[in-house]
Design a protein around this motif. Structure first.
Motif, short mmCIF file in Angstrom:
data_model
loop_
_atom_site.label_atom_id
_atom_site.label_comp_id
_atom_site.label_asym_id
_atom_site.label_seq_id
_atom_site.Cartn_x
_atom_site.Cartn_y
_atom_site.Cartn_z
N THR A 245 38.58 28.71 45.56
CA THR A 245 39.16 30.02 45.26
C THR A 245 40.49 29.81 44.55
O THR A 245 41.32 29.02 45.01
CB THR A 245 39.37 30.84 46.53
OG1 THR A 245 38.11 31.11 47.14
CG2 THR A 245 40.06 32.17 46.22
N ILE A 247 44.02 31.61 42.93
CA ILE A 247 44.87 32.78 43.07
C ILE A 247 45.98 32.70 42.03
O ILE A 247 46.72 31.71 41.97
CB ILE A 247 45.49 32.87 44.48
CG1 ILE A 247 44.39 32.86 45.55
CG2 ILE A 247 46.37 34.12 44.61
CD1 ILE A 247 44.91 32.76 46.97
N ILE A 252 42.20 36.98 41.68
CA ILE A 252 41.74 36.17 42.80
C ILE A 252 40.25 35.92 42.58
O ILE A 252 39.44 36.83 42.70
CB ILE A 252 42.00 36.86 44.15
CG1 ILE A 252 43.51 37.18 44.29
CG2 ILE A 252 41.52 35.99 45.30
CD1 ILE A 252 43.89 37.90 45.58
N GLU A 262 36.10 33.35 51.35
CA GLU A 262 37.52 33.07 51.16
C GLU A 262 38.13 33.97 50.10
O GLU A 262 39.27 34.43 50.25
CB GLU A 262 37.76 31.61 50.78
CG GLU A 262 39.25 31.33 50.67
CD GLU A 262 39.60 29.88 50.35
OE1 GLU A 262 40.81 29.58 50.34
OE2 GLU A 262 38.67 29.08 50.12
N THR A 263 37.39 34.25 49.04
CA THR A 263 37.93 35.11 47.99
C THR A 263 38.25 36.50 48.54
O THR A 263 39.32 37.05 48.27
CB THR A 263 36.94 35.19 46.82
OG1 THR A 263 36.64 33.87 46.35
CG2 THR A 263 37.53 35.99 45.67
N ARG A 266 41.36 36.31 50.78
CA ARG A 266 42.63 36.23 50.04
C ARG A 266 42.97 37.58 49.40
O ARG A 266 44.15 37.93 49.25
CB ARG A 266 42.56 35.13 48.98
CG ARG A 266 42.26 33.74 49.54
CD ARG A 266 43.19 33.37 50.69
NE ARG A 266 42.74 32.16 51.36
CZ ARG A 266 43.13 31.80 52.57
NH1 ARG A 266 43.99 32.56 53.26
NH2 ARG A 266 42.68 30.68 53.11
N GLU A 269 44.44 39.63 52.17
CA GLU A 269 45.81 39.16 52.40
C GLU A 269 46.76 39.72 51.36
O GLU A 269 47.89 40.14 51.68
CB GLU A 269 45.86 37.63 52.34
CG GLU A 269 45.40 36.93 53.58
CD GLU A 269 45.62 35.43 53.50
OE1 GLU A 269 45.75 34.81 54.56
OE2 GLU A 269 45.64 34.87 52.38
N LYS A 270 46.31 39.76 50.10
CA LYS A 270 47.15 40.27 49.02
C LYS A 270 47.47 41.75 49.22
O LYS A 270 48.61 42.18 49.03
CB LYS A 270 46.43 40.06 47.69
CG LYS A 270 47.25 40.43 46.45
CD LYS A 270 48.31 39.38 46.19
CE LYS A 270 49.00 39.63 44.86
NZ LYS A 270 50.05 38.64 44.58
#
Length: 277
Positions: A245, A247, A252, A262-263, A266, A269-270
């Motif tokens: 992944t 970023i 992303i 995972e993508t 993330r 999270e962003k």
């Protein structure tokens, strides 16, 4: 006669063991490897899942489409976080499914959940046309892959304009595998290609060659490199078992069918970071 019975019993046992354990063995090798996304509360946020409309693998004339887990995994990562998720495609209407991606031994739990979800399946068969949508209505724009995406994501002027406007508004832009092609015709704020000078990933040429689909018109690794992107990836003994992944700001991106977990993580999270600013 006894040896025939024994042989049949052994073959039956091998078939049963293969059916039961091959999916787990593939996960061990890297296909849809187990990944736990932590809890997020994104109530009130919206995501748009964009998939291909293309259903034929020319010139071989085999069926193709969107790869199941490349949209089902992020779809439920966002739904589980409380987000509203819409399905869209360049032309609208039916989103075809890549043969084999929703069946044994590749179908993952989110694929099975999606197939049993009446709303999700309705939206898959009646996706929104990109030209009818406003990127400002969404917090995340996510583009899934599948071999069909090689035929229409980069080629769609409507999608290029949509992603260009979404980027100008600071929206989070995500993709996995061939979905990265949806970034390739969009422009950045400076009028240059959106991906120029930015760290991104998508399916490798190695994986495309492994699957024997070099006949497709657009290959993410090649197109991203041509546009000046800083292309990143991981390799394994066979690239279909790898994952990565990347970023870079609001971009992303995930390498392939193993990267959706995972993508999506993330991306969540962003969003959480943006909320706390």
């Amino acid at each position: 006669m006894n040896w025939i019975v024994v042989t049949l019993l052994v073959l039956a046992l091998l078939a049963i063991l293969t059916y039961l354990y091959l999916p787990a063995f593939l996960r061990l090798l890297g296909i849809h490897r187990h990944y736990t996304i932590p809890d997020f509360d994104m109530t009130g946020r919206r995501a748009l899942m964009i998939c291909t409309n293309h259903d034929r693998l020319d010139p071989l004339k085999r069926d193709t489409g969107a790869f199941g887990s490349e949209f089902t995994v992020p779809y439920y990562a966002f739904v589980n976080a409380g987000m509203e998720v819409d399905m869209a495609s360049p032309k609208g209407g039916v989103i075809p499914i890549q043969p084999g991606s929703w069946s044994w031994p590749l179908a993952c739990d989110d694929d099975k959940r999606f197939m049993a979800d009446k709303k999700a399946m309705h939206d898959l068969k009646n996706s929104k046309a990109i030209a009818d949508l406003d990127p400002n209505d969404y917090d995340v724009i996510f583009m899934a892959g599948g071999w069909g995406a090689a035929y229409d994501l980069m080629q769609s002027e409507e999608l290029a304009d949509f992603i260009t406007r979404a980027n100008a508004s600071g929206k989070i832009l995500g993709s996995v595998c061939h979905g990265a092609l949806g970034l390739c015709s969009a422009k950045g704020l400076d009028g240059e290609p959106l991906v120029k000078g930015r760290r991104v990933t998508g399916v490798t040429n190695g994986q495309i060659n492994t699957f024997g689909i070099a006949v497709t018109p657009k290959h993410p690794e090649e197109e991203l490199r041509k546009l000046g992107a800083i292309y990143e990836c991981q390799h394994a003994f066979r690239d279909p078992f790898a994952t990565h992944t990347s970023i870079d700001g609001n971009l992303i991106t995930g390498q392939n069918q193993n990267s959706g977990y995972e993508t999506a993580h993330r991306i969540l999270e962003k969003i959480a970071t943006q909320r706390n600013v």
